[in-house]
Design an enzyme around this catalytic site. Structure first.
Site, PDB file in Angstrom:
ATOM      1  CD  GLU A  35      -2.712   1.786   2.547  1.00  0.00           C
ATOM      2  OE1 GLU A  35      -3.003   0.237   3.215  1.00  0.00           O
ATOM      3  OE2 GLU A  35      -3.125   2.388   2.787  1.00  0.00           O
ATOM      4  NE  ARG A  92       4.278  -8.208  10.690  1.00  0.00           N
ATOM      5  CZ  ARG A  92       3.352  -7.757   9.679  1.00  0.00           C
ATOM      6  NH1 ARG A  92       2.038  -7.929   9.484  1.00  0.00           N
ATOM      7  NH2 ARG A  92       3.758  -5.657   9.005  1.00  0.00           N
ATOM      8  CE  LYS A 131       3.021   0.435   5.010  1.00  0.00           C
ATOM      9  NZ  LYS A 131       2.198  -0.008   3.541  1.00  0.00           N
TER      10      LYS A 131
HETATM   11  P1  ATP Z   1       2.775  -2.822   8.130  1.00  0.00           P
HETATM   12  O1  ATP Z   1       2.633  -3.634   9.327  1.00  0.00           O
HETATM   13  O2  ATP Z   1       4.440  -2.672   8.459  1.00  0.00           O
HETATM   14  O3  ATP Z   1       2.463  -0.777   8.151  1.00  0.00           O
HETATM   15  P2  ATP Z   1       1.157  -3.553   5.891  1.00  0.00           P
HETATM   16  O4  ATP Z   1       1.374  -5.397   5.734  1.00  0.00           O
HETATM   17  O5  ATP Z   1       0.308  -2.548   6.020  1.00  0.00           O
HETATM   18  O6  ATP Z   1       3.085  -2.997   6.698  1.00  0.00           O
HETATM   19  P3  ATP Z   1       1.710  -3.310   3.097  1.00  0.00           P
HETATM   20  O7  ATP Z   1       2.352  -1.945   2.215  1.00  0.00           O
HETATM   21  O8  ATP Z   1       0.396  -3.776   3.431  1.00  0.00           O
HETATM   22  O9  ATP Z   1       2.544  -3.303   4.412  1.00  0.00           O
HETATM   23  O10 ATP Z   1       2.245  -5.007   2.774  1.00  0.00           O
HETATM   24  C1  ATP Z   1       2.837  -4.987   1.558  1.00  0.00           C
HETATM   25  C2  ATP Z   1       3.049  -6.802   1.748  1.00  0.00           C
HETATM   26  O11 ATP Z   1       4.796  -6.820   3.091  1.00  0.00           O
HETATM   27  C3  ATP Z   1       2.034  -7.316   1.831  1.00  0.00           C
HETATM   28  O12 ATP Z   1       2.570  -8.089   2.296  1.00  0.00           O
HETATM   29  C4  ATP Z   1       2.610  -7.970   3.875  1.00  0.00           C
HETATM   30  O13 ATP Z   1       1.766  -8.528   4.504  1.00  0.00           O
HETATM   31  C5  ATP Z   1       4.408  -7.809   3.680  1.00  0.00           C
HETATM   32  N1  ATP Z   1       4.597  -7.312   5.288  1.00  0.00           N
HETATM   33  C6  ATP Z   1       4.917  -5.978   5.923  1.00  0.00           C
HETATM   34  N2  ATP Z   1       5.857  -6.686   6.687  1.00  0.00           N
HETATM   35  C7  ATP Z   1       5.996  -7.387   7.267  1.00  0.00           C
HETATM   36  C8  ATP Z   1       6.471  -8.290   7.755  1.00  0.00           C
HETATM   37  N3  ATP Z   1       7.491  -7.938   8.663  1.00  0.00           N
HETATM   38  N4  ATP Z   1       7.678  -9.357   7.348  1.00  0.00           N
HETATM   39  C9  ATP Z   1       7.241  -9.769   6.099  1.00  0.00           C
HETATM   40  N5  ATP Z   1       6.282  -8.806   5.310  1.00  0.00           N
HETATM   41  C10 ATP Z   1       5.693  -8.466   5.729  1.00  0.00           C
HETATM   42 MG    MG Z   2      -1.282  -2.970   4.822  1.00  0.00          MG
END
Ligand code: ATP
Ligand code: MG
Length: 551
Positions: free
Chosen positions: A31, A256, A266
């Site tokens: 995102e 994760r 984020k």
């Molecule tokens: P955050 O929780 O840090 O805000 P998010 O999951 O909201 O991250 P996205 O932009 O939706 O952020 O993430 C893109 C991809 O990266 C998603 O498939 C998410 O599951 C993966 N991702 C985010 N954080 C991690 C992590 N710590 N380890 C592995 N994959 C991750």
């Molecule tokens: Mg997300």
């Protein structure tokens, strides 16, 4: 590099063997509401790496369904970071390009009696949803006719209602043990300008509805996501099935990446940036890809680290020292060795002829002799580290003190003869003598010294700023006392950055942004891409040399 076998790869092998899929298609779906961090690197490496193992495809898809938080600045930084990490996407997609199709799939649900417009407020919806132990309660608007729902949904799209006045919900099961299936909201009203679609839309699909449709539209075969979406899988499958999508992607979850002394959400990173705990998203103390790049981590070190953490369902916490280990490994043979004095103390070598200057020879990297040799000037005045001198040393201090002799790396033995102090008693200069017989490389064996220290010749030294880092987040949390609320901000380390003004060898004058060096005894450093200028180089310490960490 091939992924070791893991449970996701096993599913892919099975699907290809059974003929369920002819090829593997994955996607990385960020995102654009912030900068990528090292957790995202894990997702990138898994998605691109696995597709690559089968000669499949990986798309970069921006999951841009929330105009309130998204921005092109983030889109651009994400593209740059994915490329820098060493990955090339096949197609570049934006979820917002599917808004029309998503809308018609929602209309399809309404027509099938599987979606309805609800007038309850967000709070009421939450209240009606029930709990893990109690079933939910049906909204009074759940029984609206198909015709009325079609009309209201169209009016929502046409902007007839204000934010929050109405939502579209899937009609599934208010008493499902899985709360995600209790009539989840699938569209909401947000009168906001979208970075891609402008003001065309004022209703936006929710993640749980949009994501499976995006995957299905693109023909993604394996939709890899993190473990917290496990409970959403039944909803994911419901949406794909009931929206009558041609392709049926399979959602697979993995654990994760978490790292000690590191915040990765984020939301928290944004808070650190916006409340100015750090200097922007690329602050070298942040675990963002742009921060790590500025600090001096290499794509190879990040990739090797992530691969070492493996792919599993569990979300353990990885020691941040493991990351440091991989960057040391990567730079060991690549980074030139050099000498830099971080906290200078002037030394005058009183028996060295005034005006004389000699050029000493030193290897650029003794572990990689192919890198060749460098020249280092030596003369009567040099700088050493303040820490390498003590007037009253404890036992076992082998560096410089009155009457003691040490080796200057690549040069001569010097002996401390006199300590010069200012009016406050602070040591400002040392007077030493050198022994011409002891020149490095001549095989001198007359006597030994216990300490070797580094130095920089004073007249030709290049001024440099050194930025040394400690973890931004301290893991040792103090218990909150009664009535006190603690957040991660209470664990921000006030000493995470220390800045020093010193000197480096003159052969480094031409250093370019992102050049990496190993400073003798100090560790690996990166030339800062933002602040370093020819008149004053700026070096970010990537890691120190020593580590107790063993793989
Ligand atoms: P955050 O929780 O840090 O805000 P998010 O999951 O909201 O991250 P996205 O932009 O939706 O952020 O993430 C893109 C991809 O990266 C998603 O498939 C998410 O599951 C993966 N991702 C985010 N954080 C991690 C992590 N710590 N380890 C592995 N994959 C991750
Ligand atoms: Mg997300």
């Amino acid at each position: 590099m091939e992924h070791n076998s893991n449970f996701i790869k096993d599913v892919m092998i099975k699907d290809l063997e059974s003929g369920k899929h002819q090829t593997v298609v994955t996607r990385f779906p960020p995102e654009p509401n912030g900068y990528l961090h090292i957790g995202h690197a894990k997702s990138i490496i898994i998605n691109f790496g696995l597709a690559d193992d089968f000669n499949g495809k990986t798309n970069l898809r921006f999951d841009d369904t929330n105009p309130l938080k998204e921005d092109v600045e983030f889109v651009n930084s994400i593209k740059e970071d994915v490329k820098w990490l060493g990955f090339e996407w096949d197609d570049l997609f934006f979820a917002s390009n599917y808004f029309e199709e998503m809308y018609s799939r929602a209309v399809l649900l309404i027509n099938k009696g599987l979606a309805y417009v609800d007038d309850l407020t967000a709070d009421e919806i939450r209240e009606y949803r029930g709990t893990l132990t109690e079933p939910g309660k049906e909204s009074p608007y759940r029984k609206r006719s198909i015709e009325e729902n079609l009309e209201l949904f169209e009016k929502m799209r046409a902007g007839k209602f204000g934010n929050g006045e109405k939502v579209l919900r899937a009609k599934i099961d208010m008493s499902s043990p899985n709360i995600n299936l209790r009539d989840p909201v699938i569209y909401r009203i947000a009168h906001a300008t979208h970075h891609n679609t402008g003001d065309k839309w004022c209703i936006y699909p929710m993640y749980a509805f949009a994501h499976p449709l995006e995957d299905a539209i693109e023909g993604v075969t394996h939709s890899i996501c993190t473990i917290e979406f496990e409970d959403q899988r039944p909803l994911y499958n419901w949406v794909v099935e009931q929206c009558e999508m041609e392709n049926t992607p399979q959602q697979i979850e993995f654990g994760r990446l978490n790292i000690t002394n590191t915040v990765m959400s984020k939301r928290k990173l944004k808070q650190l940036v916006e409340e100015e705990y750090v200097d922007g998203w690329d602050d070298p103390r942040l675990p963002t890809i742009s921060g790590m790049r500025r600090r001096g981590f290499t794509p190879e070190s990040i990739r090797n680290f992530v691969r070492e953490t493996g792919v599993s369902k569990g979300s353990g916490v990885v020691d941040s020292q493991m990351l440091e280990h991989f960057v040391r490994e990567d730079l060991k043979l690549k980074a030139p060795r050099t000498m830099g004095v971080i906290n200078p103390l002037k030394v005058v070598i009183t028996n060295y002829p005034e005006g004389q200057i000699e050029l000493l020879d030193a290897e650029i990297n003794p572990e990689n002799p192919e890198m060749g040799m460098r020249k280092i000037p030596f003369s009567r005045e040099i700088y050493i580290e303040q820490d390498d001198f003590m007037e009253d040393p404890p036992k076992k201090y082998f560096r410089l003190f009155p009457g003691n002799e040490v080796r200057l790396k690549h040069a001569y033995f010097i002996k401390c003869e006199e300590v010069i102090k200012d009016a406050n008693g602070k040591v400002v200069e040392l007077h030493c003598t050198y022994d011409p017989e002891t020149k490095s490389g001549t095989g001198f064996t007359g006597r030994k010294v216990k300490g070797t220290i580094h130095w920089v010749e004073a007249a030709h030294a290049v001024p440099a700023e050194f930025r040394l880092y400690e973890p931004l987040i301290l893991d040792e949390v103090e218990e909150a006392s009664e009535g006190e609320e603690k957040t991660f901000l209470d664990n921000v380390n006030p000493n995470s950055l220390e800045v020093f003004q010193g000197f480096v060898e003159p052969n480094m004058k031409e250093s370019m942004p992102h050049d990496k060096f190993q400073f003798f005894r100090h560790g690996y450093f990166n030339v800062d891409p933002k602040d370093s200028i020819a008149e004053k180089l700026v070096f970010n310490r990537i890691v120190s040399l020593k580590s107790s960490f063993k793989l």
